[in-house]
Design a protein around this motif. Structure first.
Motif, PDB file in Angstrom:
ATOM      1  N   UNK A   1       0.842  -1.193   0.000  1.00  0.00           N
ATOM      2  CA  UNK A   1       0.000   0.000   0.000  1.00  0.00           C
ATOM      3  C   UNK A   1       0.877   1.243   0.000  1.00  0.00           C
ATOM      4  N   UNK A   2       0.549   2.194  -0.862  1.00  0.00           N
ATOM      5  CA  UNK A   2       1.123   3.540  -0.785  1.00  0.00           C
ATOM      6  C   UNK A   2      -0.051   4.504  -0.731  1.00  0.00           C
ATOM      7  N   UNK A   3      -0.207   5.208   0.385  1.00  0.00           N
ATOM      8  CA  UNK A   3      -1.314   6.145   0.499  1.00  0.00           C
ATOM      9  C   UNK A   3      -0.818   7.552   0.757  1.00  0.00           C
ATOM     10  N   UNK A   4      -1.516   8.496   0.146  1.00  0.00           N
ATOM     11  CA  UNK A   4      -1.153   9.907   0.214  1.00  0.00           C
ATOM     12  C   UNK A   4      -2.278  10.700   0.871  1.00  0.00           C
ATOM     13  N   UNK A   5      -1.909  11.581   1.765  1.00  0.00           N
ATOM     14  CA  UNK A   5      -2.786  12.587   2.377  1.00  0.00           C
ATOM     15  C   UNK A   5      -3.687  12.034   3.480  1.00  0.00           C
ATOM     16  N   UNK A   6      -4.403  10.951   3.210  1.00  0.00           N
ATOM     17  CA  UNK A   6      -5.371  10.467   4.194  1.00  0.00           C
ATOM     18  C   UNK A   6      -4.844   9.234   4.912  1.00  0.00           C
ATOM     19  N   UNK A   7      -4.514   9.363   6.204  1.00  0.00           N
ATOM     20  CA  UNK A   7      -4.069   8.183   6.956  1.00  0.00           C
ATOM     21  C   UNK A   7      -5.252   7.269   7.252  1.00  0.00           C
TER      22      UNK A   7
ATOM     23  N   UNK B   1     -17.659  -5.258  12.247  1.00  0.00           N
ATOM     24  CA  UNK B   1     -17.134  -6.557  12.664  1.00  0.00           C
ATOM     25  C   UNK B   1     -15.914  -6.998  11.853  1.00  0.00           C
ATOM     26  N   UNK B   2     -15.279  -6.046  11.172  1.00  0.00           N
ATOM     27  CA  UNK B   2     -14.118  -6.358  10.344  1.00  0.00           C
ATOM     28  C   UNK B   2     -12.844  -6.147  11.164  1.00  0.00           C
ATOM     29  N   UNK B   3     -11.892  -7.076  11.034  1.00  0.00           N
ATOM     30  CA  UNK B   3     -10.594  -6.927  11.685  1.00  0.00           C
ATOM     31  C   UNK B   3      -9.988  -5.589  11.266  1.00  0.00           C
ATOM     32  N   UNK B   4      -9.708  -4.684  12.222  1.00  0.00           N
ATOM     33  CA  UNK B   4      -9.272  -3.330  11.851  1.00  0.00           C
ATOM     34  C   UNK B   4      -7.782  -3.183  11.562  1.00  0.00           C
ATOM     35  N   UNK B   5      -7.018  -4.254  11.644  1.00  0.00           N
ATOM     36  CA  UNK B   5      -5.574  -4.148  11.458  1.00  0.00           C
ATOM     37  C   UNK B   5      -5.195  -4.344   9.984  1.00  0.00           C
ATOM     38  N   UNK B   6      -4.434  -3.398   9.443  1.00  0.00           N
ATOM     39  CA  UNK B   6      -3.899  -3.499   8.078  1.00  0.00           C
ATOM     40  C   UNK B   6      -2.495  -4.080   8.197  1.00  0.00           C
ATOM     41  N   UNK B   7      -2.306  -5.284   7.705  1.00  0.00           N
ATOM     42  CA  UNK B   7      -1.045  -5.995   7.926  1.00  0.00           C
ATOM     43  C   UNK B   7      -0.053  -5.880   6.767  1.00  0.00           C
ATOM     44  N   UNK B   8      -0.498  -5.389   5.627  1.00  0.00           N
ATOM     45  CA  UNK B   8       0.402  -5.281   4.479  1.00  0.00           C
ATOM     46  C   UNK B   8       1.447  -4.180   4.712  1.00  0.00           C
ATOM     47  N   UNK B   9       2.631  -4.319   4.092  1.00  0.00           N
ATOM     48  CA  UNK B   9       3.587  -3.214   4.118  1.00  0.00           C
ATOM     49  C   UNK B   9       2.948  -1.961   3.520  1.00  0.00           C
ATOM     50  N   UNK B  10       3.162  -0.816   4.158  1.00  0.00           N
ATOM     51  CA  UNK B  10       2.514   0.415   3.708  1.00  0.00           C
ATOM     52  C   UNK B  10       3.469   1.593   3.802  1.00  0.00           C
ATOM     53  N   UNK B  11       3.324   2.500   2.860  1.00  0.00           N
ATOM     54  CA  UNK B  11       4.015   3.789   2.893  1.00  0.00           C
ATOM     55  C   UNK B  11       2.949   4.864   2.981  1.00  0.00           C
ATOM     56  N   UNK B  12       3.042   5.715   3.996  1.00  0.00           N
ATOM     57  CA  UNK B  12       2.112   6.825   4.166  1.00  0.00           C
ATOM     58  C   UNK B  12       2.860   8.124   3.891  1.00  0.00           C
TER      59      UNK B  12
ATOM     60  N   UNK C   1       0.616   3.586  13.444  1.00  0.00           N
ATOM     61  CA  UNK C   1       1.427   2.365  13.579  1.00  0.00           C
ATOM     62  C   UNK C   1       0.717   1.290  14.398  1.00  0.00           C
ATOM     63  N   UNK C   2      -0.251   1.678  15.227  1.00  0.00           N
ATOM     64  CA  UNK C   2      -1.013   0.684  15.988  1.00  0.00           C
ATOM     65  C   UNK C   2      -1.905  -0.142  15.075  1.00  0.00           C
ATOM     66  N   UNK C   3      -2.463   0.514  14.067  1.00  0.00           N
ATOM     67  CA  UNK C   3      -3.415  -0.165  13.185  1.00  0.00           C
ATOM     68  C   UNK C   3      -2.784  -0.583  11.859  1.00  0.00           C
ATOM     69  N   UNK C   4      -1.642   0.021  11.520  1.00  0.00           N
ATOM     70  CA  UNK C   4      -0.890  -0.354  10.319  1.00  0.00           C
ATOM     71  C   UNK C   4       0.538  -0.624  10.785  1.00  0.00           C
ATOM     72  N   UNK C   5       0.786  -1.782  11.397  1.00  0.00           N
ATOM     73  CA  UNK C   5       2.073  -2.018  12.059  1.00  0.00           C
ATOM     74  C   UNK C   5       3.276  -2.038  11.125  1.00  0.00           C
ATOM     75  N   UNK C   6       3.062  -2.321   9.832  1.00  0.00           N
ATOM     76  CA  UNK C   6       4.176  -2.374   8.879  1.00  0.00           C
ATOM     77  C   UNK C   6       4.251  -1.113   8.031  1.00  0.00           C
ATOM     78  N   UNK C   7       4.020   0.030   8.667  1.00  0.00           N
ATOM     79  CA  UNK C   7       3.974   1.293   7.925  1.00  0.00           C
ATOM     80  C   UNK C   7       5.291   2.058   8.060  1.00  0.00           C
TER      81      UNK C   7
ATOM     82  N   UNK D   1       8.916   5.023  -5.893  1.00  0.00           N
ATOM     83  CA  UNK D   1       9.812   4.069  -6.545  1.00  0.00           C
ATOM     84  C   UNK D   1      10.877   3.546  -5.583  1.00  0.00           C
ATOM     85  N   UNK D   2      11.420   4.435  -4.746  1.00  0.00           N
ATOM     86  CA  UNK D   2      12.452   3.998  -3.789  1.00  0.00           C
ATOM     87  C   UNK D   2      11.883   2.989  -2.808  1.00  0.00           C
ATOM     88  N   UNK D   3      10.692   3.271  -2.284  1.00  0.00           N
ATOM     89  CA  UNK D   3      10.069   2.373  -1.314  1.00  0.00           C
ATOM     90  C   UNK D   3       9.709   1.043  -1.970  1.00  0.00           C
ATOM     91  N   UNK D   4       9.167   1.107  -3.173  1.00  0.00           N
ATOM     92  CA  UNK D   4       8.798  -0.126  -3.874  1.00  0.00           C
ATOM     93  C   UNK D   4      10.027  -0.961  -4.207  1.00  0.00           C
TER      94      UNK D   4
END
Length: 314
Positions: free
Chosen positions: A128-134, A249-260, A275-281, A305-308
């Motif tokens: 995941x790469x997300x911009x502006x909205x955490x 009722x959805x698991x709120x943790x995003x486990x994929x590697x992410x760049x914010x 980082x609590x909800x997106x631990x690999x950020x 590109x660098x992160x990817x």
């Protein structure tokens, strides 16, 4: 207005009950997909700077105009724009291209859809790469009720829901002025004006700050919204409380590697609990406002590109 030669001609792809207008770059890189998701009130064109660089780096770049935008379908019912439909469209897009999973990048509302994609279709999201909205925490009460209690009735999220159709009509009547006044950078920090921000922008006689894009680029956005109006895109906001219930009722943790990626001059503050909800950020801030990939295209593209590259090698 035709998209210029640097932006490949789109394909209208039928996905169940909707058609999505989809732009691509790097088709020769089939097998390494990245899906770029725009925000509001935007267009696939907002990713024009990143598409060629990502394709040159070996990615099959897939950029939809999501439902309600551009020449994609605009279903009539408000609930047709809830988070189930929006994420299902992206899953169906992967199915169309024969992909089990992809890297997803999103800006603004597109980032919200990507975070939700990781919750509702976790097996389809590699990175995941997300911009502006955490990542947005699920509030104790429905989101619009919560926002009204904190920000008041003139907050545009609240206004869109409590006064349906009012802002739509004003934005529709002032499309060019609204978008020209909205897509600005280096906006001076001043106290907010009374009233609803988006209506104020649509009726303001003069813009503040500097333009984010050229007149030619802005014309792509204007020509997209002039025939369609804004209601379909605003309907995304009108599903905030419906989405709140869907995610109960959805698991709120995003486990994929992410760049914010944040803009330090953006009105949206950084998340203190990301980082609590997106631990690999990993978090990066750029010296810009809200329209990050258009305000600082070179820096944004390099960061992506660098992160990817590191994640691909891992």
């Amino acid at each position: 207005m035709t998209i210029n030669a640097h932006f490949a001609s789109p394909t209208l792809i039928t996905l169940g009950d909707v058609d999505l207008e989809v732009f691509e770059a790097g088709r020769e890189n089939r097998g390494n997909p990245i899906v770029l998701c725009h925000g509001w009130p935007e267009h696939a064109w907002s990713w024009r700077h990143q598409m060629p660089a990502l394709a040159a780096a070996g990615y099959h770049v897939i950029v939809p105009n999501q439902r309600g935008y551009g020449n994609s379908s605009r279903p009539p019912a408000v609930e047709d724009y809830d988070i189930v439909h929006l994420t299902h469209d992206l899953a169906a897009l992967l199915d169309h291209f024969g992909y089990d999973a992809a890297t997803f990048a999103g800006h603004d509302w597109g980032a919200n859809v990507v975070w939700s994609m990781a919750l509702l279709h976790p097996g389809r999201v590699r990175r995941i790469i997300n911009l502006a909205l955490p990542y947005q925490l699920r509030t104790p009460v429905p989101w619009i009720e919560f926002m009204e209690s904190v920000f008041g009735p003139d907050n545009y999220f609240v206004h869109f829901n409590r006064q349906p159709g009012v802002a739509d009509a004003i934005l529709d009547a002032n499309t060019s002025r609204f978008l020209s006044n909205l897509f600005r950078k280096n906006v001076p920090a001043v106290p907010p004006e009374p009233g609803m921000m988006m209506i104020n922008l649509a009726t303001a006689s003069a813009p503040s700050g500097d333009p984010v894009m050229s007149e030619e680029d802005l014309a792509v956005f204007i020509s997209s919204f002039e025939p369609s109006g804004f209601t379909a895109s605003i309907n995304w906001y009108r599903n905030m409380d419906r989405n709140w219930r869907i995610l109960a009722d959805v698991d709120p943790i995003v486990r994929q590697p992410a760049l914010m990626i944040y803009g330090t001059r953006d009105m949206i503050p950084p998340s203190e609990t990301l980082a609590e909800f997106v631990p690999n950020v990993e978090v990066l801030s750029l010296d810009c406002g809200h329209w990050i990939q258009q305000e600082m295209p070179i820096e944004t593209t390099r960061a992506m590109l660098d992160w990817l590259a590191v994640r691909q090698a891992a």
